[in-house]
Design a protein around this motif. Structure first.
Motif, mmCIF file in Angstrom:
data_model
loop_
_atom_site.group_PDB
_atom_site.id
_atom_site.type_symbol
_atom_site.label_atom_id
_atom_site.label_comp_id
_atom_site.label_asym_id
_atom_site.label_seq_id
_atom_site.Cartn_x
_atom_site.Cartn_y
_atom_site.Cartn_z
ATOM 1 N N HIS A 48 0.804 -1.225 0.000
ATOM 2 C CA HIS A 48 0.000 0.000 0.000
ATOM 3 C C HIS A 48 0.836 1.274 0.000
ATOM 4 O O HIS A 48 0.271 2.361 -0.004
ATOM 5 C CB HIS A 48 -0.933 0.015 1.228
ATOM 6 N N ASP A 49 2.144 1.147 0.042
ATOM 7 C CA ASP A 49 3.014 2.324 0.077
ATOM 8 C C ASP A 49 3.886 2.358 -1.170
ATOM 9 O O ASP A 49 4.681 1.450 -1.403
ATOM 10 C CB ASP A 49 3.882 2.308 1.338
ATOM 11 N N PRO A 50 3.788 3.419 -1.969
ATOM 12 C CA PRO A 50 4.518 3.451 -3.243
ATOM 13 C C PRO A 50 6.017 3.643 -3.096
ATOM 14 O O PRO A 50 6.773 3.428 -4.048
ATOM 15 C CB PRO A 50 3.891 4.663 -3.962
ATOM 16 N N ASP A 51 6.494 4.031 -1.889
ATOM 17 C CA ASP A 51 7.919 4.267 -1.714
ATOM 18 C C ASP A 51 8.721 2.974 -1.567
ATOM 19 O O ASP A 51 9.941 2.976 -1.736
ATOM 20 C CB ASP A 51 8.166 5.124 -0.465
ATOM 21 N N ILE A 52 8.063 1.891 -1.242
ATOM 22 C CA ILE A 52 8.773 0.651 -0.924
ATOM 23 C C ILE A 52 9.207 -0.075 -2.194
ATOM 24 O O ILE A 52 8.417 -0.263 -3.119
ATOM 25 C CB ILE A 52 7.888 -0.262 -0.051
ATOM 26 N N ARG A 53 10.475 -0.475 -2.194
ATOM 27 C CA ARG A 53 11.021 -1.265 -3.296
ATOM 28 C C ARG A 53 11.491 -2.613 -2.753
ATOM 29 O O ARG A 53 12.059 -2.686 -1.656
ATOM 30 C CB ARG A 53 12.195 -0.524 -3.956
ATOM 31 N N LEU A 54 11.262 -3.654 -3.520
ATOM 32 C CA LEU A 54 11.559 -5.014 -3.069
ATOM 33 C C LEU A 54 12.934 -5.462 -3.522
ATOM 34 O O LEU A 54 13.416 -5.028 -4.576
ATOM 35 C CB LEU A 54 10.485 -5.960 -3.614
ATOM 36 N N PRO A 55 13.577 -6.381 -2.761
ATOM 37 C CA PRO A 55 13.163 -6.912 -1.454
ATOM 38 C C PRO A 55 13.279 -5.835 -0.384
ATOM 39 O O PRO A 55 14.016 -4.859 -0.540
ATOM 40 C CB PRO A 55 14.145 -8.054 -1.225
ATOM 41 N N HIS A 56 12.566 -6.067 0.725
ATOM 42 C CA HIS A 56 12.455 -4.987 1.706
ATOM 43 C C HIS A 56 12.489 -5.506 3.137
ATOM 44 O O HIS A 56 11.992 -6.600 3.431
ATOM 45 C CB HIS A 56 11.152 -4.219 1.472
ATOM 46 N N VAL A 57 13.062 -4.675 4.027
ATOM 47 C CA VAL A 57 13.053 -4.910 5.471
ATOM 48 C C VAL A 57 12.229 -3.805 6.107
ATOM 49 O O VAL A 57 12.604 -2.635 6.022
ATOM 50 C CB VAL A 57 14.480 -4.902 6.051
ATOM 51 N N PRO A 58 11.086 -4.124 6.721
ATOM 52 C CA PRO A 58 10.259 -3.085 7.334
ATOM 53 C C PRO A 58 10.778 -2.680 8.716
ATOM 54 O O PRO A 58 11.809 -3.169 9.172
ATOM 55 C CB PRO A 58 8.886 -3.750 7.422
ATOM 56 N N GLY A 59 10.028 -1.794 9.377
ATOM 57 C CA GLY A 59 10.349 -1.358 10.730
ATOM 58 C C GLY A 59 10.754 0.102 10.776
ATOM 59 O O GLY A 59 11.739 0.500 10.133
ATOM 60 N N HIS A 60 9.983 0.918 11.531
ATOM 61 C CA HIS A 60 10.249 2.363 11.530
ATOM 62 C C HIS A 60 10.249 3.008 12.913
ATOM 63 O O HIS A 60 10.573 4.177 13.033
ATOM 64 C CB HIS A 60 9.213 3.077 10.661
ATOM 65 N N GLU A 61 9.855 2.280 13.958
ATOM 66 C CA GLU A 61 9.941 2.864 15.298
ATOM 67 C C GLU A 61 10.886 2.003 16.117
ATOM 68 O O GLU A 61 10.669 0.803 16.289
ATOM 69 C CB GLU A 61 8.564 2.995 15.952
ATOM 70 N N LEU A 62 11.957 2.608 16.617
ATOM 71 C CA LEU A 62 13.056 1.812 17.140
ATOM 72 C C LEU A 62 13.822 2.545 18.222
ATOM 73 O O LEU A 62 13.737 3.769 18.354
ATOM 74 C CB LEU A 62 14.027 1.461 16.000
ATOM 75 N N ALA A 63 14.568 1.773 18.981
ATOM 76 C CA ALA A 63 15.539 2.313 19.928
ATOM 77 C C ALA A 63 16.718 1.353 19.966
ATOM 78 O O ALA A 63 16.562 0.149 19.760
ATOM 79 C CB ALA A 63 14.923 2.455 21.316
ATOM 80 N N GLY A 64 17.889 1.903 20.213
ATOM 81 C CA GLY A 64 19.069 1.054 20.243
ATOM 82 C C GLY A 64 20.318 1.833 20.590
ATOM 83 O O GLY A 64 20.262 2.899 21.209
ATOM 84 N N VAL A 65 21.458 1.300 20.169
ATOM 85 C CA VAL A 65 22.767 1.848 20.521
ATOM 86 C C VAL A 65 23.528 2.173 19.242
ATOM 87 O O VAL A 65 23.578 1.355 18.308
ATOM 88 C CB VAL A 65 23.558 0.829 21.365
ATOM 89 N N VAL A 66 24.112 3.356 19.190
ATOM 90 C CA VAL A 66 24.904 3.748 18.023
ATOM 91 C C VAL A 66 26.089 2.796 17.888
ATOM 92 O O VAL A 66 26.879 2.620 18.815
ATOM 93 C CB VAL A 66 25.389 5.202 18.146
ATOM 94 N N GLU A 67 26.194 2.192 16.723
ATOM 95 C CA GLU A 67 27.253 1.216 16.458
ATOM 96 C C GLU A 67 28.390 1.829 15.639
ATOM 97 O O GLU A 67 29.564 1.543 15.882
ATOM 98 C CB GLU A 67 26.673 0.013 15.709
ATOM 99 N N ALA A 68 28.045 2.641 14.646
ATOM 100 C CA ALA A 68 29.054 3.252 13.782
ATOM 101 C C ALA A 68 28.547 4.604 13.319
ATOM 102 O O ALA A 68 27.328 4.813 13.170
ATOM 103 C CB ALA A 68 29.346 2.356 12.575
ATOM 104 N N VAL A 69 29.470 5.544 13.082
ATOM 105 C CA VAL A 69 29.084 6.900 12.663
ATOM 106 C C VAL A 69 29.854 7.283 11.405
ATOM 107 O O VAL A 69 30.998 6.856 11.193
ATOM 108 C CB VAL A 69 29.347 7.938 13.783
ATOM 109 N N GLY A 70 29.211 8.100 10.578
ATOM 110 C CA GLY A 70 29.868 8.622 9.397
ATOM 111 C C GLY A 70 30.823 9.750 9.746
ATOM 112 O O GLY A 70 30.733 10.359 10.819
ATOM 113 N N PRO A 71 31.742 10.065 8.829
ATOM 114 C CA PRO A 71 32.786 11.062 9.124
ATOM 115 C C PRO A 71 32.257 12.480 9.339
ATOM 116 O O PRO A 71 32.937 13.290 9.972
ATOM 117 C CB PRO A 71 33.695 10.987 7.888
ATOM 118 N N ASP A 72 31.073 12.790 8.847
ATOM 119 C CA ASP A 72 30.547 14.144 8.986
ATOM 120 C C ASP A 72 29.594 14.307 10.165
ATOM 121 O O ASP A 72 28.983 15.366 10.337
ATOM 122 C CB ASP A 72 29.823 14.550 7.697
ATOM 123 N N VAL A 73 29.441 13.286 10.971
ATOM 124 C CA VAL A 73 28.567 13.366 12.151
ATOM 125 C C VAL A 73 29.336 14.031 13.284
ATOM 126 O O VAL A 73 30.427 13.586 13.668
ATOM 127 C CB VAL A 73 28.083 11.966 12.582
#
Length: 376
Positions: A48-73
């Protein structure tokens, strides 16, 4: 990493190994400790969502621990406890410059525009704009819902709805967003009428502060419309259903509130619940549309003559920007708000495919949390 993947819409998802994500220059990778199972994920899986492209991993509300950061963060390092709004803003467009990141012109949404959090790790964009620190005293299971359902309800009730002590607030649809709205409105001193077709959802609504409950199944045949279509698109929850007719539901709310609600929310997202919410209002009342309506259902019929004659307000609400989380987190930290009580089930990643597919036929009450590290 292990992740839940679907390769065709509406067909069984599987948990399997996929490549680990890597952070973009301005992004991070978060180790997912908890992620919510939301009705919007089901809509994405159904196509039902046109933005999704397959194959896909869902999930949009989350909490966790920062594992890796990009150089500009600039502001985040590995080890930080974080959550994130379901709308990840760019931080550079006109809307972001105005502080309105929840309607960013170039937003990304994990689980919709790219792979999401039904996995051991998830990549998030523009970390300095979007990450929110999770207090140590808050569990990851509780914090996961702050990225979507609870924060969405908080802004809808407090910022958009402008709730005031003593006002009557009607909540149509008592799934995750709706129950959150009930709790938040009651904590702000409002008197809440909860509307749903599920006895269990109404039981929870009363537990979380509803002064009155309307069982919409008892009003079947008293108004037009169909319930249970749920929202389409991203970032809202429809695990509760809103009602079997608009006229009877609205009349019941008006009677219980002595003339109508000052503020009414459609927390489900269907033509029936949208119309019932508007018709539930008293003079100069405020309707907030939180549930996204599926395109297949068409645009809802809004009673414009009532809108004009009673000088009603119609407002939309789409999540909450990261910079606005402070007041909500303080109410959670102080115990005034208890999002932890909304969590009614915690499951493993291996149990997620069956739980996702079951949402279409047997929506549950409360919030289900997936913990990727949990084993069956």
């Amino acid at each position: 990493m292990r992740a839940m993947v679907f390769e065709k819409y509406g067909q069984d998802a599987v948990v399997r190994d996929v490549p680990d994500p890597v952070p973009s220059d301005h992004g991070v990778v978060v180790r997912v400790e908890a992620t919510g199972l939301c009705r919007s994920d089901w809509h994405g899986w159904m196509g039902h969502d046109p933005d999704i492209r397959l194959p896909h991993v869902p999930g949009h509300e989350l909490a966790g621990v920062v594992e890796a950061v990009g150089p500009d963060v600039a502001h985040w390092r590995p080890g930080g406890r974080v959550t994130v709004p379901f709308v990840c803003a760019c931080g550079r467009c006109a809307a972001c410059a105005a502080g309105d990141q929840q309607v960013c012109e170039r937003q990304t949404q994990p689980g919709f525009t790219h792979w999401g959090s039904f996995a051991e790790y998830v990549a998030l964009e523009h970390a300095d704009v979007n990450l929110v620190a999770v207090p140590e005293e808050l569990s990851f299971a509780t914090a996961a819902g702050l990225g979507c359902r609870f924060a969405t309800a908080f802004r809808a009730v407090v910022a958009q709805g402008r709730v005031a002590p003593g006002e009557w607030v009607a909540v149509h649809g008592c799934g995750g967003v709706g129950l959150s709205a009930v709790m938040i409105a009651a904590a702000c001193g409002a008197r809440v009428v909860a509307v749903d077709v599920s006895p269990r959802a109404l039981e929870l609504a009363r537990k979380f502060g509803a002064a009155e409950c309307v069982d919409a199944t008892a009003l079947a045949g008293t108004g037009a419309g169909a319930a249970g279509t749920g929202p389409g698109g991203t970032g809202t929850d429809g695990t509760g259903t809103g009602g079997t007719g608009t006229g009877g539901t609205a009349e019941a709310v008006r009677e219980l509130t002595g003339g109508g609600a000052h503020l009414s929310l459609d927390a489900l997202g269907s033509p029936a619940t949208c119309a019932a919410s508007v018709e539930s209002l008293r003079r100069r009342g405020r309707h907030v549309q939180v549930g996204l309506l599926p395109s297949a259902a068409g645009d809802p019929s809004v009673p414009m003559s009532r809108l004009i004659g009673l000088e009603l307000e119609i407002l939309g609400s789409h999540g909450m920007a990261a910079h606005a989380y402070g007041p909500m987190l303080e109410m959670v930290r102080s115990g005034v708000l208890r999002p932890d009580l909304l969590v009614t089930s915690v499951i493993s990643l291996d149990a997620a495919p069956a739980a996702l597919s079951a949402m279409g036929a047997t929506p549950g009450a409360g919030v289900t949390i997936i913990e990727p590290a949990r084993r069956p």
